[in-house]
Design a protein around this motif. Structure first.
Motif, PDB file in Angstrom:
ATOM      1  N   THR A   1       0.839  -1.203   0.000  1.00 43.06           N
ATOM      2  CA  THR A   1       0.000   0.000   0.000  1.00 43.06           C
ATOM      3  C   THR A   1       0.875   1.254   0.000  1.00 43.06           C
ATOM      4  OG1 THR A   1      -1.742  -1.167   1.178  1.00 43.06           O
ATOM      5  CG2 THR A   1      -1.825   1.230   1.239  1.00 43.06           C
ATOM      6  N   GLN A   2       1.921   1.233   0.806  1.00 41.81           N
ATOM      7  CA  GLN A   2       2.838   2.371   0.848  1.00 41.81           C
ATOM      8  C   GLN A   2       3.576   2.523  -0.482  1.00 41.81           C
ATOM      9  OE1 GLN A   2       5.192   1.369   4.283  1.00 41.81           O
ATOM     10  NE2 GLN A   2       3.867   2.510   5.686  1.00 41.81           N
ATOM     11  N   GLU A   3       3.951   1.411  -1.099  1.00 42.29           N
ATOM     12  CA  GLU A   3       4.634   1.464  -2.388  1.00 42.29           C
ATOM     13  C   GLU A   3       3.707   2.039  -3.461  1.00 42.29           C
ATOM     14  OE1 GLU A   3       7.676   0.943  -5.268  1.00 42.29           O
ATOM     15  OE2 GLU A   3       7.646   1.244  -3.118  1.00 42.29           O
ATOM     16  N   ALA A   4       2.444   1.651  -3.422  1.00 43.93           N
ATOM     17  CA  ALA A   4       1.476   2.184  -4.383  1.00 43.93           C
ATOM     18  C   ALA A   4       1.322   3.693  -4.200  1.00 43.93           C
ATOM     19  CB  ALA A   4       0.129   1.484  -4.216  1.00 43.93           C
ATOM     20  N   GLU A   5       1.289   4.162  -2.977  1.00 45.62           N
ATOM     21  CA  GLU A   5       1.183   5.598  -2.700  1.00 45.62           C
ATOM     22  C   GLU A   5       2.440   6.329  -3.187  1.00 45.62           C
ATOM     23  OE1 GLU A   5      -0.313   9.240  -1.559  1.00 45.62           O
ATOM     24  OE2 GLU A   5      -1.318   7.322  -1.851  1.00 45.62           O
ATOM     25  N   ARG A   6       3.600   5.726  -2.974  1.00 42.44           N
ATOM     26  CA  ARG A   6       4.851   6.314  -3.433  1.00 42.44           C
ATOM     27  C   ARG A   6       4.847   6.454  -4.960  1.00 42.44           C
ATOM     28  NH1 ARG A   6       9.215   5.383  -5.996  1.00 42.44           N
ATOM     29  NH2 ARG A   6       8.752   3.212  -6.419  1.00 42.44           N
ATOM     30  N   LYS A   7       4.345   5.445  -5.642  1.00 40.20           N
ATOM     31  CA  LYS A   7       4.292   5.485  -7.108  1.00 40.20           C
ATOM     32  C   LYS A   7       3.311   6.537  -7.600  1.00 40.20           C
ATOM     33  CE  LYS A   7       5.871   0.820  -8.089  1.00 40.20           C
ATOM     34  NZ  LYS A   7       5.570  -0.467  -8.727  1.00 40.20           N
ATOM     35  N   ARG A   8       2.185   6.721  -6.882  1.00 42.04           N
ATOM     36  CA  ARG A   8       1.234   7.776  -7.252  1.00 42.04           C
ATOM     37  C   ARG A   8       1.889   9.150  -7.128  1.00 42.04           C
ATOM     38  NH1 ARG A   8      -2.655   4.238  -5.381  1.00 42.04           N
ATOM     39  NH2 ARG A   8      -2.434   4.749  -3.185  1.00 42.04           N
ATOM     40  N   ILE A   9       2.621   9.354  -6.034  1.00 44.51           N
ATOM     41  CA  ILE A   9       3.302  10.636  -5.821  1.00 44.51           C
ATOM     42  C   ILE A   9       4.366  10.858  -6.894  1.00 44.51           C
ATOM     43  CG2 ILE A   9       4.849  11.890  -4.253  1.00 44.51           C
ATOM     44  CD1 ILE A   9       3.294  10.493  -1.933  1.00 44.51           C
TER      45      ILE A   9
ATOM     46  N   GLN B   1       2.712  11.813 -10.186  1.00 40.33           N
ATOM     47  CA  GLN B   1       2.252  13.201 -10.162  1.00 40.33           C
ATOM     48  C   GLN B   1       3.421  14.152 -10.398  1.00 40.33           C
ATOM     49  OE1 GLN B   1      -0.995  14.367  -9.948  1.00 40.33           O
ATOM     50  NE2 GLN B   1       0.049  16.227 -10.584  1.00 40.33           N
TER      51      GLN B   1
END
Length: 67
Positions: free
Chosen positions: A9-17, A20
């Motif tokens: 989940t944290q990796e997915a958030e990092r990739k979204r950031i 962007q």
């Protein structure tokens, strides 16, 4: 298993950031590039108009119309 889910989940958030940030960078470069190309085009137009070899120079741009 909970740790693995949290890590993913944290990796997915990092990739979204990161995505962007890349998107913002590309938008800035595209805007600067268009502006720079326009300035360089204007300089080139002036050289063409002043050239002894040019007879008629018609330069257009769909966004700006004819100059």
């Amino acid at each position: 298993m909970q740790f693995i889910l949290q890590k993913e989940t944290q990796e997915a958030e990092r990739k979204r950031i990161e995505a962007q940030g890349v998107s913002d960078f590309q938008r800035i470069v595209r805007k600067a590039s268009a502006s720079s190309c326009s300035v360089e085009g204007d300089r080139g137009d002036g050289k063409l108009v002043d050239s002894q070899n040019s007879k008629i120079v018609i330069i257009g741009n769909p966004k700006n119309g004819l100059r």
